[in-house]
Design a protein around this motif. Structure first.
Motif, short mmCIF file in Angstrom:
data_model
loop_
_atom_site.label_atom_id
_atom_site.label_comp_id
_atom_site.label_asym_id
_atom_site.label_seq_id
_atom_site.Cartn_x
_atom_site.Cartn_y
_atom_site.Cartn_z
N THR A 184 0.84 -1.19 0.00
CA THR A 184 0.00 0.00 0.00
C THR A 184 0.87 1.24 0.00
O THR A 184 1.82 1.34 0.80
CB THR A 184 -0.93 0.02 1.23
OG1 THR A 184 -1.78 -1.12 1.19
CG2 THR A 184 -1.79 1.27 1.24
N GLU A 235 -4.83 6.48 -0.67
CA GLU A 235 -4.11 5.20 -0.66
C GLU A 235 -4.22 4.48 -2.00
O GLU A 235 -5.26 4.54 -2.67
CB GLU A 235 -4.64 4.28 0.44
CG GLU A 235 -4.30 4.73 1.85
CD GLU A 235 -4.72 3.69 2.87
OE1 GLU A 235 -3.85 3.20 3.60
OE2 GLU A 235 -5.92 3.38 2.91
N TRP A 236 -3.13 3.82 -2.36
CA TRP A 236 -3.05 3.01 -3.57
C TRP A 236 -2.52 1.63 -3.21
O TRP A 236 -1.70 1.50 -2.30
CB TRP A 236 -2.12 3.66 -4.59
CG TRP A 236 -2.56 5.01 -5.04
CD1 TRP A 236 -2.46 6.19 -4.35
CD2 TRP A 236 -3.19 5.33 -6.27
NE1 TRP A 236 -2.98 7.23 -5.09
CE2 TRP A 236 -3.44 6.74 -6.27
CE3 TRP A 236 -3.57 4.59 -7.39
CZ2 TRP A 236 -4.04 7.39 -7.33
CZ3 TRP A 236 -4.16 5.23 -8.45
CH2 TRP A 236 -4.39 6.62 -8.41
N THR A 237 -2.98 0.61 -3.92
CA THR A 237 -2.57 -0.76 -3.64
C THR A 237 -1.96 -1.42 -4.87
O THR A 237 -2.49 -1.31 -5.97
CB THR A 237 -3.77 -1.61 -3.16
OG1 THR A 237 -4.30 -1.03 -1.97
CG2 THR A 237 -3.33 -3.04 -2.87
N LYS A 276 -7.61 2.80 -3.74
CA LYS A 276 -8.42 1.97 -2.84
C LYS A 276 -9.86 2.48 -2.76
O LYS A 276 -10.78 1.70 -2.54
CB LYS A 276 -7.79 1.94 -1.44
CG LYS A 276 -6.42 1.26 -1.41
CD LYS A 276 -5.93 1.05 0.00
CE LYS A 276 -6.71 -0.05 0.70
NZ LYS A 276 -6.14 -0.40 2.02
#
Length: 268
Positions: A73, A186-188, A212
């Protein structure tokens, strides 16, 4: 330009704010390519072996704190800093864009003086654009000539060109692109690793990173935003589903020939 066409044009420009992603950190060798994706986002022929993207470049220090592996993340602001450094490291390149019924190709320059030159073609014909320094020029079938933007002008066409130009600059200015990435908290990183087919004939294995949760940028709601990048931290582009001015559309970009010299001059 008639008002209806202008409204659609500005909407498309907003959707084209999908920015390129530069991958940041060391790769996770445990994840293998699982499927292929063409430049249109559809599965492509898996018969060919992926080729390494070139030229490679050294990982910027701004990317050192991010680990590239499945299920990792990233915070939006940290990813933005990495993005700016990586795109500035390449400096220039070419991109293909597909947005609804519109598609096109453009060349771009990143850095202190970003520039962009290209066109989008759809049912209403070709819309060409050149942005250099603080100036922007746009040419549409309705105008039949280049118009230079001026937000302080009394000419409506010049005002609209100035406003639309600022939206298209999201493609050429890494600082603007970074603002978009930072807008999503947030990025996953996904475990699935597709093979991306670029318009220069390269097939490259990519990492996918996704937002996300939906986020808002320049008045548009970005629902799903996918970013693709390689093991060598080369940006391959992105795809976003956005709603702007009541219109829902998907925009896909592919970046290639990064680092190749690009010269952009004002139209005559």
């Amino acid at each position: 330009m008639r008002p209806r066409r202008l409204r659609r044009y500005v909407c498309i420009a907003t959707l084209l704010a999908v920015g390129p992603l530069a991958g940041c950190s060391s790769s996770d060798d445990s994840a293998e390519p699982t499927r292929t994706e063409s430049s249109s986002g559809r599965p492509s022929d898996e018969s060919g072996s992926p080729k390494a993207s070139a030229p490679a470049f050294a990982t910027p220090a701004e990317c050192g704190g991010l680990q590239l592996k499945g299920d990792a993340t990233f915070a939006g602001p940290a990813l933005s800093k990495c993005l700016v450094a990586a795109m500035n490291a390449y400096g220039s390149g070419t991109e293909s864009v597909q947005s609804g019924e519109e598609s096109g190709t453009s060349q771009f320059v990143f850095g202190d003086e970003p520039a962009l030159s290209g066109s989008m073609t759809g049912p209403e014909g070709e819309k060409a654009f050149v942005f250099k320094g603080d100036d922007e020029w746009i040419k549409t079938p309705g105008l039949g000539k280049w118009v230079k933007g001026d937000k302080n002008s009394t000419d409506p066409q010049e005002q609209i060109v100035a406003a639309t130009g600022k939206l298209y600059r999201a493609l050429a200015d890494p600082a603007m692109t970074a603002q978009m990435i930072a807008s999503a908290p947030e990025w996953t990183v996904e475990r699935e690793r597709p093979v991306i087919s670029l318009d220069n004939g390269e097939d490259v294995t990519a990492w996918r990173i996704v937002n996300k949760k939906p986020y808002t940028f320049l008045g548009s709601e970005v629902r799903e935003h996918i970013l693709w990048f390689g093991d060598d931290f080369t940006p391959y582009g992105g795809q976003a589903e956005s709603r702007a001015a009541g219109v829902l559309a998907t925009t896909t970009q592919r970046f290639y020939d990064l680092g190749e010299p690009v010269t952009i001059e004002p139209p005559e």
